[in-house]
Design a protein around this motif. Structure first.
Motif, PDB file in Angstrom:
ATOM      1  N   MET A 103     -10.507  -7.104 -15.082  1.00 34.29           N
ATOM      2  CA  MET A 103     -10.738  -6.038 -16.045  1.00 34.29           C
ATOM      3  C   MET A 103      -9.449  -5.292 -16.357  1.00 34.29           C
ATOM      4  O   MET A 103      -8.683  -4.933 -15.467  1.00 34.29           O
ATOM      5  CB  MET A 103     -11.788  -5.066 -15.508  1.00 34.29           C
ATOM      6  N   GLY A 104      -9.217  -5.039 -17.652  1.00 30.82           N
ATOM      7  CA  GLY A 104      -8.110  -4.199 -18.087  1.00 30.82           C
ATOM      8  C   GLY A 104      -8.537  -2.743 -18.085  1.00 30.82           C
ATOM      9  O   GLY A 104      -9.627  -2.406 -18.560  1.00 30.82           O
ATOM     10  N   ALA A 105      -7.683  -1.858 -17.537  1.00 29.99           N
ATOM     11  CA  ALA A 105      -8.074  -0.453 -17.395  1.00 29.99           C
ATOM     12  C   ALA A 105      -6.846   0.445 -17.323  1.00 29.99           C
ATOM     13  O   ALA A 105      -5.774   0.014 -16.884  1.00 29.99           O
ATOM     14  CB  ALA A 105      -8.933  -0.269 -16.142  1.00 29.99           C
ATOM     15  N   TYR A 106      -7.040   1.715 -17.743  1.00 33.15           N
ATOM     16  CA  TYR A 106      -6.035   2.761 -17.589  1.00 33.15           C
ATOM     17  C   TYR A 106      -6.633   4.048 -17.023  1.00 33.15           C
ATOM     18  O   TYR A 106      -6.070   4.659 -16.137  1.00 33.15           O
ATOM     19  CB  TYR A 106      -5.392   3.104 -18.937  1.00 33.15           C
ATOM     20  N   GLY A 107      -7.769   4.480 -17.574  1.00 31.26           N
ATOM     21  CA  GLY A 107      -8.330   5.781 -17.228  1.00 31.26           C
ATOM     22  C   GLY A 107      -9.086   5.785 -15.916  1.00 31.26           C
ATOM     23  O   GLY A 107      -9.425   4.725 -15.368  1.00 31.26           O
ATOM     24  N   PRO A 108      -9.390   6.975 -15.388  1.00 31.37           N
ATOM     25  CA  PRO A 108      -9.997   7.075 -14.053  1.00 31.37           C
ATOM     26  C   PRO A 108     -11.352   6.390 -13.931  1.00 31.37           C
ATOM     27  O   PRO A 108     -11.624   5.730 -12.922  1.00 31.37           O
ATOM     28  CB  PRO A 108     -10.095   8.581 -13.812  1.00 31.37           C
ATOM     29  N   LYS A 109     -12.214   6.524 -14.927  1.00 35.62           N
ATOM     30  CA  LYS A 109     -13.533   5.893 -14.833  1.00 35.62           C
ATOM     31  C   LYS A 109     -13.428   4.374 -14.957  1.00 35.62           C
ATOM     32  O   LYS A 109     -14.159   3.634 -14.286  1.00 35.62           O
ATOM     33  CB  LYS A 109     -14.464   6.460 -15.902  1.00 35.62           C
ATOM     34  N   ALA A 110     -12.526   3.904 -15.802  1.00 35.07           N
ATOM     35  CA  ALA A 110     -12.330   2.463 -15.935  1.00 35.07           C
ATOM     36  C   ALA A 110     -11.713   1.875 -14.664  1.00 35.07           C
ATOM     37  O   ALA A 110     -12.092   0.788 -14.219  1.00 35.07           O
ATOM     38  CB  ALA A 110     -11.443   2.160 -17.139  1.00 35.07           C
ATOM     39  N   LEU A 111     -10.781   2.586 -14.067  1.00 36.51           N
ATOM     40  CA  LEU A 111     -10.182   2.119 -12.812  1.00 36.51           C
ATOM     41  C   LEU A 111     -11.232   2.065 -11.709  1.00 36.51           C
ATOM     42  O   LEU A 111     -11.242   1.143 -10.888  1.00 36.51           O
ATOM     43  CB  LEU A 111      -9.032   3.034 -12.411  1.00 36.51           C
ATOM     44  N   GLU A 112     -12.129   3.056 -11.709  1.00 35.53           N
ATOM     45  CA  GLU A 112     -13.203   3.066 -10.708  1.00 35.53           C
ATOM     46  C   GLU A 112     -14.124   1.869 -10.889  1.00 35.53           C
ATOM     47  O   GLU A 112     -14.508   1.208  -9.921  1.00 35.53           O
ATOM     48  CB  GLU A 112     -13.989   4.370 -10.820  1.00 35.53           C
ATOM     49  N   LEU A 113     -14.481   1.549 -12.136  1.00 35.42           N
ATOM     50  CA  LEU A 113     -15.329   0.390 -12.407  1.00 35.42           C
ATOM     51  C   LEU A 113     -14.624  -0.903 -11.992  1.00 35.42           C
ATOM     52  O   LEU A 113     -15.250  -1.802 -11.414  1.00 35.42           O
ATOM     53  CB  LEU A 113     -15.688   0.343 -13.891  1.00 35.42           C
ATOM     54  N   THR A 114     -13.336  -0.988 -12.253  1.00 31.59           N
ATOM     55  CA  THR A 114     -12.571  -2.168 -11.852  1.00 31.59           C
ATOM     56  C   THR A 114     -12.657  -2.380 -10.349  1.00 31.59           C
ATOM     57  O   THR A 114     -12.943  -3.478  -9.872  1.00 31.59           O
ATOM     58  CB  THR A 114     -11.099  -2.027 -12.277  1.00 31.59           C
ATOM     59  N   GLY A 115     -12.392  -1.316  -9.598  1.00 34.87           N
ATOM     60  CA  GLY A 115     -12.435  -1.428  -8.149  1.00 34.87           C
ATOM     61  C   GLY A 115     -13.812  -1.725  -7.615  1.00 34.87           C
ATOM     62  O   GLY A 115     -13.963  -2.438  -6.611  1.00 34.87           O
ATOM     63  N   ARG A 116     -14.818  -1.213  -8.276  1.00 35.93           N
ATOM     64  CA  ARG A 116     -16.194  -1.392  -7.804  1.00 35.93           C
ATOM     65  C   ARG A 116     -16.736  -2.780  -8.117  1.00 35.93           C
ATOM     66  O   ARG A 116     -17.575  -3.295  -7.377  1.00 35.93           O
ATOM     67  CB  ARG A 116     -17.077  -0.311  -8.440  1.00 35.93           C
ATOM     68  N   GLN A 117     -16.246  -3.414  -9.191  1.00 39.27           N
ATOM     69  CA  GLN A 117     -16.939  -4.615  -9.658  1.00 39.27           C
ATOM     70  C   GLN A 117     -16.044  -5.810  -9.940  1.00 39.27           C
ATOM     71  O   GLN A 117     -16.443  -6.950  -9.695  1.00 39.27           O
ATOM     72  CB  GLN A 117     -17.717  -4.274 -10.942  1.00 39.27           C
ATOM     73  N   ALA A 118     -14.855  -5.626 -10.469  1.00 39.27           N
ATOM     74  CA  ALA A 118     -14.069  -6.746 -10.997  1.00 39.27           C
ATOM     75  C   ALA A 118     -13.413  -7.555  -9.880  1.00 39.27           C
ATOM     76  O   ALA A 118     -13.157  -7.061  -8.786  1.00 39.27           O
ATOM     77  CB  ALA A 118     -13.009  -6.230 -11.967  1.00 39.27           C
ATOM     78  N   ASP A 119     -13.093  -8.805 -10.197  1.00 41.19           N
ATOM     79  CA  ASP A 119     -12.353  -9.673  -9.276  1.00 41.19           C
ATOM     80  C   ASP A 119     -10.856  -9.418  -9.362  1.00 41.19           C
ATOM     81  O   ASP A 119     -10.114  -9.766  -8.432  1.00 41.19           O
ATOM     82  CB  ASP A 119     -12.617 -11.143  -9.605  1.00 41.19           C
ATOM     83  N   GLY A 120     -10.422  -8.857 -10.477  1.00 39.07           N
ATOM     84  CA  GLY A 120      -9.010  -8.590 -10.667  1.00 39.07           C
ATOM     85  C   GLY A 120      -8.798  -7.399 -11.576  1.00 39.07           C
ATOM     86  O   GLY A 120      -9.707  -6.974 -12.299  1.00 39.07           O
TER      87      GLY A 120
END
Length: 338
Positions: A150-167
């Motif tokens: 997952m591509g991310a910059y903001g705090p909520k997107a970073l949280e989703l990345t850590g919670r769910q994405a493989d990378g």
């Protein structure tokens, strides 16, 4: 550290395929493309040719989104390529920037992005998933594997990345911001009961190799200034959502967009983009890798020490083959396997 090559699917597709073959031949592990089918050609068609003409290269979009195609279509595209060529795809995905806005639509919400990531991965790997209220599976999938980054910059997107994405895909190469964002992703993973080290970290940014002269450095900056404008689109969204001095987004990321006047997507990701004059030289130097190979090595060592597993080279400039070859001879052998 692995290395990827990121290109746009401009015609002729033959040139893109040849450049991906060139990258594989000198040690690149991944071939990435933009996915914005109004601005460029359909990438999944091109992926099939790249995979057919390479042996080990992994291909995927940087990045697709939950809205251009229905989720079962996206999953089936990946699963079909994997069945044909042996699990050599990766799904880079985000909310959707150019692909959605150039078509007059809004990027997806993070909630919908999370649902899409789950459904696409489950379906592409042969399991049942729900798509818009209907349970389904692809019955022909056998031994499918699809990492979702997952591509991310903001705090909520970073949280989703850590919670769910493989990378995690971070589209800038500033060590300070990389450290801040990687820490956010890993903290979110740990809080979700996941192993933070299991998340692959990919930093993607333009790289331009020069001879060290001021004249070449100035030219490299002009060739890569577009990248600060592209990142600025995402930063502007964050400022609109969280405020300029919220403390939720580093001011090192938000300060430079104050002079931003708008953005024309017809020039998106191109070296001649007239909407990026507001991007100062300092941001270009921080976000990109410019200069002689020694400068590239120094930055890559910093990124590797911060836990970056892959550096993906954006090569939207006038020296694509030169950068591929320079990395192949002077960077990839030194960092691969390190």
């Amino acid at each position: 550290m692995d290395f990827g090559l990121v290109l746009q699917t401009d015609p002729p597709a033959r040139l893109l395929v040849d450049r991906m073959k060139r990258a594989e031949a000198v040690g690149f592990s991944h071939g990435w493309t933009f996915d914005s089918v109004v601005l460029w050609q359909e990438p999944f068609v091109v992926y099939s040719r790249i995979l057919a003409e390479t042996r080990t290269l992994t291909v995927g979009p940087m990045v697709t989104n939950p809205s251009t195609r229905s989720w079962e279509v996206t999953a089936s595209l990946f699963a079909t390529l994997n069945d044909m060529y042996g699990n050599r795809t990766v799904c880079g995905i985000g909310r959707g920037d150019s692909a959605m806005r150039v078509a007059g639509r809004k990027p997806a919400t993070l909630a919908r992005l999370g649902q899409a990531m789950h459904a696409i991965k489950e379906l592409a790997e042969g399991r049942e998933a729900e798509v818009d209220g209907t349970a389904m599976r692809l019955p022909w999938v056998r031994d499918g594997a699809l990492p979702v980054w997952m591509g991310a910059y903001g705090p909520k997107a970073l949280e989703l990345t850590g919670r769910q994405a493989d990378g995690f895909i971070l589209q800038l190469a500033d060590p300070y911001l990389t450290e801040w964002m990687v820490k956010s992703v890993r903290t979110a993973a740990e809080q979700a009961g996941r192993d933070p080290a299991s998340i692959t970290i990919c930093v993607a940014a333009p790289a331009y190799v020069t001879d060290g002269s001021p004249e070449q450095l100035a030219h490299a900056r002009e060739q890569c200034r577009w990248f600060g404008g592209m990142v600025g689109n995402h930063v502007a969204d964050l400022v609109a959502r969280y405020g300029e001095h919220s403390g939720l987004v580093p001011e090192a990321l938000t300060d430079y967009i104050k002079a931003r006047q708008g953005y024309d997507y017809s020039h998106h990701g191109r070296a001649d983009n007239p909407d990026t004059a507001f991007v100062p030289d300092g941001i270009v130097d921080r976000f990109c890798l410019l200069g002689p190979l020694s400068a590239h090595r120094d930055r890559l060592e910093q990124l590797r020490d911060l836990g970056v597993d892959q550096f993906a080279v954006y090569a939207m400039h006038d020296a694509v083959e030169e950068v591929i070859d320079a990395y192949g001879s002077g960077i990839v052998p030194e960092f691969s396997g390190a």
